[in-house]
Design a protein around this motif. Structure first.
Motif, short mmCIF file in Angstrom:
data_model
loop_
_atom_site.label_atom_id
_atom_site.label_comp_id
_atom_site.label_asym_id
_atom_site.label_seq_id
_atom_site.Cartn_x
_atom_site.Cartn_y
_atom_site.Cartn_z
N LEU A 67 0.84 -1.21 0.00
CA LEU A 67 0.00 0.00 0.00
C LEU A 67 0.87 1.25 0.00
N TRP A 68 0.30 2.32 -0.48
CA TRP A 68 0.94 3.64 -0.45
C TRP A 68 0.71 4.24 0.94
N LEU A 69 1.76 4.78 1.55
CA LEU A 69 1.62 5.45 2.84
C LEU A 69 1.77 6.95 2.64
N HIS A 70 0.67 7.68 2.88
CA HIS A 70 0.72 9.14 2.89
C HIS A 70 0.58 9.60 4.33
N VAL A 71 1.40 10.57 4.73
CA VAL A 71 1.33 11.09 6.10
C VAL A 71 0.96 12.57 6.06
N ASP A 72 -0.15 12.87 6.70
CA ASP A 72 -0.56 14.26 6.88
C ASP A 72 0.17 14.79 8.10
N ALA A 73 1.33 15.43 7.86
CA ALA A 73 2.13 16.01 8.94
C ALA A 73 2.06 17.53 8.87
N ALA A 74 0.92 18.04 8.41
CA ALA A 74 0.76 19.49 8.28
C ALA A 74 1.03 20.18 9.61
N TYR A 75 0.58 19.59 10.69
CA TYR A 75 0.80 20.14 12.03
C TYR A 75 2.08 19.56 12.65
N GLY A 76 2.12 18.26 12.81
CA GLY A 76 3.23 17.63 13.53
C GLY A 76 4.58 17.75 12.86
N GLY A 77 4.61 18.00 11.56
CA GLY A 77 5.88 18.15 10.87
C GLY A 77 6.71 19.31 11.41
N GLY A 78 6.07 20.23 12.14
CA GLY A 78 6.81 21.32 12.74
C GLY A 78 7.88 20.84 13.71
N TRP A 108 3.57 25.51 12.40
CA TRP A 108 4.60 25.51 13.45
C TRP A 108 5.94 26.06 12.98
N LEU A 109 6.01 26.61 11.78
CA LEU A 109 7.20 27.38 11.39
C LEU A 109 6.85 28.86 11.32
N PHE A 110 5.64 29.19 11.79
CA PHE A 110 5.24 30.58 12.04
C PHE A 110 5.30 31.46 10.78
N GLN A 111 4.90 30.90 9.63
CA GLN A 111 4.92 31.67 8.40
C GLN A 111 3.55 32.29 8.10
N PRO A 112 3.52 33.45 7.44
CA PRO A 112 2.23 33.99 6.99
C PRO A 112 1.56 33.01 6.03
N ILE A 113 0.25 32.97 6.10
CA ILE A 113 -0.53 32.11 5.19
C ILE A 113 -0.39 32.66 3.76
N SER A 114 -0.23 31.83 2.75
CA SER A 114 -0.17 30.38 2.82
C SER A 114 1.25 29.90 2.56
N CYS A 115 1.58 28.73 3.15
CA CYS A 115 2.94 28.22 2.98
C CYS A 115 2.98 26.75 3.37
N GLY A 116 2.69 25.88 2.42
CA GLY A 116 2.71 24.44 2.65
C GLY A 116 3.68 23.76 1.70
N VAL A 117 3.97 22.49 1.99
CA VAL A 117 4.87 21.72 1.13
C VAL A 117 4.32 20.31 0.98
N PHE A 118 4.40 19.79 -0.23
CA PHE A 118 4.11 18.38 -0.51
C PHE A 118 5.43 17.71 -0.87
N LEU A 119 5.75 16.62 -0.17
CA LEU A 119 6.99 15.88 -0.43
C LEU A 119 6.67 14.47 -0.91
N LEU A 120 7.57 13.96 -1.73
CA LEU A 120 7.39 12.66 -2.37
C LEU A 120 8.69 11.88 -2.25
N GLU A 121 8.62 10.66 -1.78
CA GLU A 121 9.82 9.86 -1.56
C GLU A 121 10.53 9.53 -2.87
N ASP A 122 9.77 9.36 -3.95
CA ASP A 122 10.37 9.04 -5.25
C ASP A 122 9.77 9.95 -6.32
#
Length: 503
Positions: A284-295, A322-336
């Motif tokens: 299975l594909w594992l996606h992790v929503d670390a929008a909050y905890g990734g800080g 949790w990096l205290f940036q003005p909205i908006s500022c997100g990142v999507f990461l991909l292992e491959d």
């Protein structure tokens, strides 16, 4: 006569269009100074997180501001007109007693970077629209993937936030599965014949954007299977295995698990190592929503809570939490990065195949967006100005205050704390007494009254169908004293609602 009119218009254009040269630079400086002075004036005058006006009062104050004139007004006139109705009626997320949502106080380097971003107005969809910005984002993505401990094959892109990043994770998981299972390209051929059998698992406490994404991707909300959580509000991996096997025995096709690293209410972290093992075993594909905890990537004391994050096929990180940036500022990461080909579309005016052959990098190939902002600059300026040591200390400080808040609430007789040992920086609790038949309604009124009076901004959420209160502590300047005062206000408000007699 005609020439004079054209010259007059040209002179007016010069007043408003950001231009190079001495005159353009001076106009930019004067007008930004005026805006900065106005905002600074409001900040100096503000001593509450919210001014405390009602919905109707704010609507009425805004009506005159919303009239659009035919003739130009001076910037000073417009700012003064907007100051009361808009600036003063805003929520001040930087106030120490603003502790409701995952809505952080922005750091000054990020705020100042926003000025540069707006002035330069780079569009991240092609290199010739963002020559330096393209490589700033590319190198910053490389830095973040290294910080996560992803392999060299990793890649990513800046997004508007967790919802978009979760959407991309589900999109690529769906399309990668269809390609490997049936050699079917969804991008060109649409959904395969058996798409109604496809299933995604996620915690019953997962963010709503997982279900929303799957519904938008054509699989329907019924394709999302909730997995029970344990007493710590974490997905139970044994239950995940049981559900996967049950689905398979019924002829259904589980293809992904969407884990959560920092749930919105409890800050709980699903057991990432165990779930990574499940996904590896079941394909299975594992996606992790670390929008909050990734800080916690920069935390000095709590980074260990992210163990297993690097084993995700994809993940969401939000720097505007949790990096205290003005909205908006997100990142999507991909292992491959090979999976990014499932997004790629060639447009002759943006990313022609000849550019790729010449080694020109056009980031539109990595995103579901076309036009995108240069948000990477905010993160770069913040990291360079402040350094990771200070940023990590700020994150740890919010954790320390959250733990204090939970322990202080536990000491007081009329509070029940749901997560007495906070995993992140949120605390869920309820004010209740034995005499109160409907504590949920009382707590809803407490939250509303505090907000309407502007004394404190806290959140409300549902636990087992009952309204509870929540502290979300993202401000490193919020102190234990601030927490004590807000708890005192909750008690006073509860007593006032109940008739003025302490309970």
């Amino acid at each position: 006569m005609v020439t004079t009119t054209k010259n007059h218009k040209a002179n007016l254009f010069d007043l408003f269009v950001l231009q190079q040269g001495e005159e353009g630079a001076e106009a930019f400086r004067k007008q930004t100074d005026l805006v900065a002075d106005t905002v600074a004036e409001v900040l100096r005058e503000t001593d509450q997180p919210f001014i405390g006006r009602s919905v109707e009062e704010i609507k009425q104050q805004l009506l005159p501001v919303m009239s659009v004139p035919e003739s130009a007004q001076s910037l000073n006139e417009v700012l003064q007109e907007m100051k009361g109705p808009i600036l003063e009626n805003s929520l001040y997320v930087s106030h120490a007693k603003s502790m409701a949502h995952l809505h952080c106080p922005p750091l000054l380097p990020g705020v100042l970077a926003e000025l540069i971003i707006g002035a330069l107005n780079q569009s991240m969809d092609s290199w010739d629209q963002s020559p330096a910005a393209t490589y700033v984002e590319e190198e910053l993505i490389r830095y973040v993937t290294e910080t996560v401990n992803y392999p060299e094959t990793a890649d990513g892109v800046f997004t508007s936030g967790g919802t978009q990043s979760n959407y991309m994770g589900m999109l690529l998981a769906r399309d990668a599965f269809c390609l490997s299972q049936w050699n079917h390209r969804v991008q060109t051929d649409g959904l395969p014949e058996n798409f109604r059998k496809m299933r995604v698992l996620c915690s019953e406490n997962a963010h709503f954007s997982v279900k929303k994404s799957i519904s938008q991707l054509g699989l329907g909300e019924q394709a999302v299977i909730p997995v029970p959580v344990d007493e710590h509000h974490q997905m139970d991996p044994n239950e995940a295995v049981r559900i996967v096997e049950e689905l398979e025995s019924n002829g259904l096709l589980p293809f992904a698990i969407a884990a959560t690293c920092g749930t919105t209410d409890y800050g709980s972290v699903d057991p990432l190592e165990d779930l990574a093992d499940v996904c590896k075993d079941k394909g299975l594909w594992l996606h992790v929503d670390a929008a909050y905890g990734g800080g916690l990537l920069l935390s000095h004391e709590h980074r260990n809570k992210l163990a297993g994050l690097e084993r995700a096929d994809s993940m969401a990180l939000d720097f505007h939490k949790w990096l205290f940036q003005p909205i908006s500022c997100g990142v999507f990461l991909l292992e491959d990065r090979k999976h990014l080909r499932l997004l790629s579309h060639h447009a002759d005016y943006l990313n022609p195949v000849e550019d790729e052959a010449d080694g020109i990098l056009n980031l539109v190939d990595k995103s579901i967006q076309t036009t995108r902002r240069f948000d990477a600059l905010k993160v770069l300026m913040t990291l360079k100005t402040m350094g990771t040591r200070l940023l990590g200390s700020m994150i740890d400080r919010t954790m320390e205050v959250a733990q204090y808040a939970a322990s202080e609430l536990e000491k007081r007789p009329y509070f029940k704390v749901i997560n007495s040992k906070p995993e992140m920086s949120t605390v869920v609790f309820q004010y209740r007494t034995e005499e109160i038949e409907s504590p949920g309604e009382l707590n809803r009124k407490i939250q509303q009254k505090l907000f309407q009076d502007g004394r404190a901004v806290i959140a409300k959420t549902a636990v087992d169908g009952e309204t509870h209160l929540k502290f979300t502590l993202l401000n490193p300047c919020t102190s234990e004293k601030d927490v004590d005062e807000v708890i005192d206000e909750i008690e006073k408000t509860a007593n006032a609602i109940l008739g003025g007699t302490p309970h």
